[in-house]
Design a protein around this motif. Structure first.
Motif, PDB file in Angstrom:
ATOM      1  N   GLU A 161       0.833  -1.208   0.000  1.00 28.60           N
ATOM      2  CA  GLU A 161       0.000   0.000   0.000  1.00 28.60           C
ATOM      3  C   GLU A 161       0.865   1.254   0.000  1.00 28.60           C
ATOM      4  O   GLU A 161       0.581   2.218  -0.713  1.00 28.60           O
ATOM      5  CB  GLU A 161      -0.912  -0.009   1.229  1.00 28.60           C
ATOM      6  N   ARG A 162       1.946   1.232   0.774  1.00 28.75           N
ATOM      7  CA  ARG A 162       2.824   2.402   0.837  1.00 28.75           C
ATOM      8  C   ARG A 162       3.549   2.619  -0.487  1.00 28.75           C
ATOM      9  O   ARG A 162       3.660   3.748  -0.967  1.00 28.75           O
ATOM     10  CB  ARG A 162       3.842   2.233   1.960  1.00 28.75           C
TER      11      ARG A 162
ATOM     12  N   GLU B  28       3.343   5.876  -2.935  1.00 29.02           N
ATOM     13  CA  GLU B  28       4.527   6.633  -3.347  1.00 29.02           C
ATOM     14  C   GLU B  28       4.610   6.730  -4.873  1.00 29.02           C
ATOM     15  O   GLU B  28       4.983   7.773  -5.418  1.00 29.02           O
ATOM     16  CB  GLU B  28       5.784   5.973  -2.782  1.00 29.02           C
TER      17      GLU B  28
END
Length: 249
Positions: A77-78, A82
């Protein structure tokens, strides 16, 4: 150039306190250029810009090229956030999307110059755009033609910004999610195949394609192309003789 001032006492004397109060309210909500000139009034201006996550949702395709490749491991998810943030910051650097924020110590919201996004990054934990000793808190994002009401001072370069900022048509890698004139659509497999063909056709000198051939290529048993797009008829146009094209106008 000094900012223009109003003769509030004269307005109050001539029209009364109630009218003068309303005039003050209108003037206070009207943004001005850095030289004090009023920005042309638009009734459809939004009250505020978009938050960072709202901007990602509106200005960045939900599925970027390469995301749907079968051999590619799904992003965390991160990492996905990004990756999409990089795309958004590219639009900010070009001025396709504009940002405002409250600089440290400032009493009002200011436009962030696009060139600064070479140095800035968004900090989720701070809800701020930061970099090189600059901090813009509570950043908001918007199109050049949609300056929000909460921006009081508008630079001249932004007022002169009239080039298109969002393509008429955008799509993900598989054409399962498309947007036309900023309206988003989720498509089924057969619909996406047809839209892909029509999009490719739109980039040629002859954008029209035969409806029966489109249905056959999509593997549809339907006899009418429009039946396949019952709730998405804004996507395609018929010439009335069995030919269809993507509706981009």
């Amino acid at each position: 150039m000094a900012k223009k001032s109003f003769d509030w006492r004269g307005i109050e004397t001539q029209f009364g306190k109630k009218i003068a109060k309303e005039v003050r309210r209108i003037v206070a909500s009207q943004p001005v250029t850095e030289e004090g000139e009023p920005v042309p009034y638009r009734e459809d201006r939004p009250e505020r810009g978009l938050t960072f996550h709202e901007a990602l949702e509106r200005f960045v395709d939900p599925e970027l090229p390469g995301d749907s490749e079968p051999d590619r491991a799904p992003l965390s998810e991160r990492a996905a956030l990004e990756k999409r943030a990089v795309v958004l910051f590219g639009k900010l650097k070009r001025g396709d999307v504009i940002s405002s924020g409250i600089a440290q110590g400032a009493s009002s919201r200011t436009i962030v110059d696009p060139s600064l996004f070479e140095l800035l990054m968004y900090r989720v934990d701070l809800d701020a755009v930061v970099g090189h000793r600059r901090i813009f808190e509570k950043p908001e994002f918007f199109l050049p033609a949609e300056i929000p009401l909460n921006v009081r001072s508008v630079p001249k370069w932004l007022l002169a910004y009239d080039r298109p900022v969002i393509a008429a048509f955008a799509h993900d890698a598989r054409y399962r999610k498309v947007s036309v004139r900023e309206e988003r659509y989720a498509l089924g497999e057969k619909q996406s195949r047809i839209i892909k063909v029509l999009h490719e056709a739109s980039q040629t000198n002859d954008p029209w394609r035969d409806g029966r051939s489109l249905l056959d290529a999509a593997g549809s048993e339907s006899t009418n192309l429009m039946d396949l797009f019952k709730n998405k008829r804004d996507l395609i146009v018929s010439d009335g003789t069995g030919l269809y094209r993507l509706k981009l106008d």
